[in-house]
Design an enzyme around this catalytic site. Sequence first.
Site, short mmCIF file in Angstrom:
data_model
loop_
_atom_site.label_atom_id
_atom_site.label_comp_id
_atom_site.label_asym_id
_atom_site.label_seq_id
_atom_site.Cartn_x
_atom_site.Cartn_y
_atom_site.Cartn_z
N GLU A 176 0.80 -1.23 0.00
CA GLU A 176 0.00 0.00 0.00
C GLU A 176 0.83 1.28 0.00
OE1 GLU A 176 -3.08 -0.05 2.97
OE2 GLU A 176 -3.93 -1.92 2.22
N GLU A 371 -5.08 -8.78 0.74
CA GLU A 371 -5.70 -8.46 2.04
C GLU A 371 -7.18 -8.23 1.79
OE1 GLU A 371 -4.32 -5.13 4.38
OE2 GLU A 371 -2.23 -5.72 4.12
C1 FCB Z 1 -4.38 -2.19 5.42
C2 FCB Z 1 -3.01 -2.49 5.96
C3 FCB Z 1 -3.00 -3.54 7.04
C4 FCB Z 1 -4.17 -3.38 7.97
C5 FCB Z 1 -5.46 -3.30 7.21
C6 FCB Z 1 -6.68 -3.20 8.08
O1 FCB Z 1 -4.41 -0.88 4.96
O2 FCB Z 1 -2.18 -2.92 4.92
O3 FCB Z 1 -1.76 -3.46 7.69
O4 FCB Z 1 -3.97 -2.31 8.79
O5 FCB Z 1 -5.43 -2.22 6.33
#
Ligand code: FCB
Length: 468
Positions: A176, A371
């Site tokens: 990110e 994620e």
């Molecule tokens: C993302 C991050 C991760 C976590 C999630 C909820 O932005 O990569 O580390 O904090 O959100």
Amino acid sequence: MRTSAYTGPLPVRLPDGSRLELGTATASYQIEGAVAEDGRGPSIWDTFTERPGAVRDASSGETACDSYHRWREDADLVAGLGVEWYRFSIAWPRVVPAGTGAVEPRGLDYYDRLVDGLLERGVKPTATLYHWDLPQPLEDAGGWLVRETAEAFADYAAVVAERLGDRVGAWATLNEPWCAAYLGYAAGVHAPGRREGGAAHRAAHHLMLGHALAAERLRAAGPCDVGVVLNLAPIWPETTGEAGADAVTDAIDALRNRVWLDPLVDGAYDEGLLAVAPELGDTDLVHPGDLEAVQGSADWVGLNYYTPVRPTPAAGGAAHPEGGAYPGAPAFDLVVREPITDIGWEIDASGLEELVRTTAERTGLPVLVMENGAAMADAKVADNVVDGVVDDQDRVAYLSDHLAATRAARDAGADVRAYVVWTLLDNFEWAEGYTKTFGLVHIDSSDQARTPKASYHWVAEVAREARG
Ligand code: FCB
């Protein structure tokens, strides 16, 4: 180079696409603790969390889940899930404590043990090289606003590849970069907590340059698949046709999506983006060859998806607090529709389906959902705990809908190869501290006892069915 006792098939690489592989993810600063152990240097998150007001509950990752010591138990938990992948991140300040120069062998030893431990348990280790824990000395020298940080990142990548490249074959360079650049250097709500306005675009460029330079070094160390993990977002304008609405939508899409994808795919920053971020046209920043180096530098794209973004022009200048994270964009507000999770993020799984499809089309690359998950109130609500187990049916529903959305994108022809759940353990959730829980496993902060939630057992069941 090889010090491992592991003798299995090498290296572990990108899933072949024959089926959707499952995994779970964590990040070093969020789980490891042990911030001053075995020669680890300070990171920008150690510094930022000391700042009054920076973290909701004034906490830090000093102890976190103590995974630095309890990693065997955590590897057992991953193995117990029966998923193929464990996506963890490597703390740069453990490996190169000052950011450049001397390598700390004890830091490398830790990840070496972890990688072997995962392989012995039948789990494929997938490592992220940068999940936001920049060594503090590099920040003191300018952080991601300066080019030297990108170069230092590539050197660190080479050190890690030399040690682990025989067993980790799927690498994520950055996690990110939007958060690292814009939450860190524009909005100031993440480390290093700077409010530099448009200068944050410099961080965006240096992050992608760092990704490309690191990718080169990883490939030079041996066969591997290298990608970058982006929190791209479906942008769903709440208002259309009104004066200024299109400009808001375009600016947000530019800074959230195109600033990463355009150099990666086209080797260029587009005109609309340059109008919002003129800094990216500066030849002192973007050197000849930079964009060409970024173009084609990924073998796959990772997507982190939680929620759609619904912008609308700000009425009377009442801009959204996140506005600072989009320097150069006209004032806007963000609309959030029900239902929402405990962190206030709208739940809409169709956003993931759309994002997977559009990203696969735009890039032509395999997509990995790296994620996806939900903050839920969990043990904060007494009724949620049944016989000592968090009965998080709300999280199960979220994961079930989003996994289905990923499969739907795949059925529609998108080359999506993995679905990775955020996250294994309740952990240090950045500026939210320990107030928001995303884990499949509950942690009792008094004794670090780990108790799988209903969602853990649900993922295990899905993994069992998927294996047939
Ligand atoms: C993302 C991050 C991760 C976590 C999630 C909820 O932005 O990569 O580390 O904090 O959100």
